[in-house]
Structure formats: structure tokens, C-alpha cells
Write a protein that holds these residues in place. Structure first.
Motif, PDB file in Angstrom:
ATOM      1  N   ARG A 113      39.899  53.352  33.202  1.00  0.00           N
ATOM      2  CA  ARG A 113      38.477  53.434  32.872  1.00  0.00           C
ATOM      3  C   ARG A 113      38.022  52.085  32.330  1.00  0.00           C
ATOM      4  O   ARG A 113      38.570  51.585  31.358  1.00  0.00           O
ATOM      5  N   GLY A 114      37.030  51.489  32.977  1.00  0.00           N
ATOM      6  CA  GLY A 114      36.498  50.199  32.540  1.00  0.00           C
ATOM      7  C   GLY A 114      35.577  50.339  31.340  1.00  0.00           C
ATOM      8  O   GLY A 114      34.834  51.309  31.222  1.00  0.00           O
ATOM      9  N   VAL A 115      35.640  49.368  30.447  1.00  0.00           N
ATOM     10  CA  VAL A 115      34.776  49.302  29.267  1.00  0.00           C
ATOM     11  C   VAL A 115      34.111  47.932  29.262  1.00  0.00           C
ATOM     12  O   VAL A 115      34.784  46.914  29.449  1.00  0.00           O
ATOM     13  N   GLU A 116      32.792  47.898  29.079  1.00  0.00           N
ATOM     14  CA  GLU A 116      32.060  46.639  28.952  1.00  0.00           C
ATOM     15  C   GLU A 116      31.598  46.472  27.517  1.00  0.00           C
ATOM     16  O   GLU A 116      31.077  47.409  26.912  1.00  0.00           O
ATOM     17  N   PHE A 117      31.763  45.263  26.971  1.00  0.00           N
ATOM     18  CA  PHE A 117      31.281  44.976  25.618  1.00  0.00           C
ATOM     19  C   PHE A 117      29.758  44.846  25.646  1.00  0.00           C
ATOM     20  O   PHE A 117      29.174  44.495  26.667  1.00  0.00           O
ATOM     21  N   SER A 118      29.119  45.100  24.501  1.00  0.00           N
ATOM     22  CA  SER A 118      27.658  45.006  24.435  1.00  0.00           C
ATOM     23  C   SER A 118      27.184  43.568  24.598  1.00  0.00           C
ATOM     24  O   SER A 118      26.081  43.320  25.079  1.00  0.00           O
ATOM     25  N   SER A 119      28.011  42.615  24.199  1.00  0.00           N
ATOM     26  CA  SER A 119      27.770  41.204  24.486  1.00  0.00           C
ATOM     27  C   SER A 119      29.131  40.522  24.597  1.00  0.00           C
ATOM     28  O   SER A 119      30.126  40.997  24.055  1.00  0.00           O
ATOM     29  N   ALA A 120      29.171  39.413  25.300  1.00  0.00           N
ATOM     30  CA  ALA A 120      30.442  38.761  25.611  1.00  0.00           C
ATOM     31  C   ALA A 120      31.029  38.036  24.406  1.00  0.00           C
ATOM     32  O   ALA A 120      30.300  37.496  23.566  1.00  0.00           O
ATOM     33  N   PHE A 121      32.347  38.025  24.342  1.00  0.00           N
ATOM     34  CA  PHE A 121      33.076  37.207  23.387  1.00  0.00           C
ATOM     35  C   PHE A 121      33.202  35.801  23.973  1.00  0.00           C
ATOM     36  O   PHE A 121      33.044  35.599  25.185  1.00  0.00           O
ATOM     37  N   GLU A 179      44.313  46.857  29.465  1.00  0.00           N
ATOM     38  CA  GLU A 179      44.709  45.880  30.475  1.00  0.00           C
ATOM     39  C   GLU A 179      43.477  45.118  30.950  1.00  0.00           C
ATOM     40  O   GLU A 179      42.340  45.543  30.735  1.00  0.00           O
ATOM     41  N   ASN A 180      43.711  44.003  31.616  1.00  0.00           N
ATOM     42  CA  ASN A 180      42.635  43.189  32.209  1.00  0.00           C
ATOM     43  C   ASN A 180      41.565  42.817  31.178  1.00  0.00           C
ATOM     44  O   ASN A 180      40.364  42.930  31.441  1.00  0.00           O
ATOM     45  N   ILE A 181      41.987  42.352  30.024  1.00  0.00           N
ATOM     46  CA  ILE A 181      41.055  42.002  28.949  1.00  0.00           C
ATOM     47  C   ILE A 181      40.379  40.672  29.277  1.00  0.00           C
ATOM     48  O   ILE A 181      41.045  39.671  29.536  1.00  0.00           O
ATOM     49  N   THR A 182      39.041  40.693  29.286  1.00  0.00           N
ATOM     50  CA  THR A 182      38.237  39.491  29.520  1.00  0.00           C
ATOM     51  C   THR A 182      37.214  39.369  28.401  1.00  0.00           C
ATOM     52  O   THR A 182      37.122  40.233  27.525  1.00  0.00           O
ATOM     53  N   CYS A 183      36.401  38.327  28.458  1.00  0.00           N
ATOM     54  CA  CYS A 183      35.326  38.155  27.469  1.00  0.00           C
ATOM     55  C   CYS A 183      34.269  39.251  27.585  1.00  0.00           C
ATOM     56  O   CYS A 183      33.585  39.565  26.615  1.00  0.00           O
ATOM     57  N   GLN A 184      34.146  39.860  28.765  1.00  0.00           N
ATOM     58  CA  GLN A 184      33.110  40.859  29.017  1.00  0.00           C
ATOM     59  C   GLN A 184      33.580  42.297  28.847  1.00  0.00           C
ATOM     60  O   GLN A 184      32.758  43.196  28.707  1.00  0.00           O
ATOM     61  N   GLY A 185      34.891  42.560  28.890  1.00  0.00           N
ATOM     62  CA  GLY A 185      35.357  43.938  28.795  1.00  0.00           C
ATOM     63  C   GLY A 185      36.841  44.059  29.087  1.00  0.00           C
ATOM     64  O   GLY A 185      37.567  43.057  29.132  1.00  0.00           O
ATOM     65  N   PHE A 186      37.290  45.278  29.334  1.00  0.00           N
ATOM     66  CA  PHE A 186      38.705  45.555  29.579  1.00  0.00           C
ATOM     67  C   PHE A 186      38.835  46.918  30.238  1.00  0.00           C
ATOM     68  O   PHE A 186      37.857  47.652  30.371  1.00  0.00           O
ATOM     69  N   ARG A 246      36.035  34.061  23.913  1.00  0.00           N
ATOM     70  CA  ARG A 246      37.361  34.114  24.529  1.00  0.00           C
ATOM     71  C   ARG A 246      37.792  35.572  24.567  1.00  0.00           C
ATOM     72  O   ARG A 246      37.282  36.378  23.791  1.00  0.00           O
ATOM     73  N   PRO A 247      38.734  35.933  25.422  1.00  0.00           N
ATOM     74  CA  PRO A 247      39.183  37.330  25.442  1.00  0.00           C
ATOM     75  C   PRO A 247      39.659  37.776  24.047  1.00  0.00           C
ATOM     76  O   PRO A 247      40.471  37.092  23.418  1.00  0.00           O
TER      77      PRO A 247
END
Length: 116
Positions: free
Chosen positions: A39-47, A75-82, A49-50
Motif C-alpha cells: 500500500r503506497g503512502v504519500e506525505f502531505s509535503s516532501a522531505f 519499502e521504497n522510501i523517497t522524499c514523497q512517500g513510501f 531527503r528520504p
């Protein structure tokens, strides 16, 4: 997202339903052998760095007639989500799962500039 007094550190958290297979007869409930849900999760705003991401079970509805075998990871942690990933195997049966999560990391800052 929560900002700490240090404006460069952000904390975001949430609670996400990963699956609910009991009502629909989905494979987590009716299957056997290796199974996975993502299940993908998006952050409310980008970090900037991951971030560091922690996940844990906030609700699980498991059949107790067999051993409970499960893994829950980010898994697949990015600045925008995981991605929240749940795995089970053998004869374990999972009716539903909800995961709580927390991300802590560096935020973009107004005084940052890139010389590249």
C-alpha cells in the motif's frame, strides 16, 4: 506534518488500512503459501531527503487456528512517500490489517540553494 522548533526537521504520521480480505474472500484470508500486499503512502509535503520511516500494526485480524506468520515493513522510501508491505506465508490467514506509521526527516528550508 509537524515541524519541530528546528525548522529543518519534520514529523508526519498516519494510520493506513493495508487490506481487508475477510468480506471479499481475498487471498490473504482464503489463500496459502507466500502472499504479499503493498500500500503506497504519500506525505502531505516532501522531505528534503528520504526520511526514517517506522511502521507497526495498529489492527490485525488473524485466524488463530494456524501459526501467525507475518512481516510488516516500509519499502521504497523517497522524499514523497513510501510503501507499506505486509507478507505472510504457509497456512496463516489474515482477514485485515491496518498499519500506523511515522516518518522523521529533514525538510526543505527557505535558505537552501543548489549550486549545481
Amino acid at each position: 506534518m509537524k515541524r519541530l522548533r528546528n525548522p529543518r526537521t519534520g514529523v508526519e504520521q498516519g494510520d493506513t488500512e493495508v487490506f481487508s480480505d475477510f468480506e471479499s474472500g481475498g487471498e490473504m484470508w482464503t489463500g496459502s503459501g507466500p502472499r504479499m500486499r503493498r500500500r503506497g503512502v504519500e506525505f502531505s509535503s516532501a522531505f528534503a531527503r528520504p526520511p526514517a520511516v517506522h511502521v507497526s500494526v495498529s489492527l490485525w485480524d488473524m485466524d488463530t487456528s494456524a501459526a501467525i506468520r507475518a512481516e510488516l515493513v516500509a519499502e521504497n522510501i523517497t522524499c514523497q512517500g513510501f510503501d507499506i508491505v505486509f507478507r505472510t506465508w504457509a497456512d496463516s490467514r489474515a482477514a485485515r490489517l491496518r498499519a500506523t506509521w511515522m516518518a522523521i526527516g529533514e525538510l526543505p528550508y527557505a535558505d537552501d540553494w543548489d549550486v549545481d
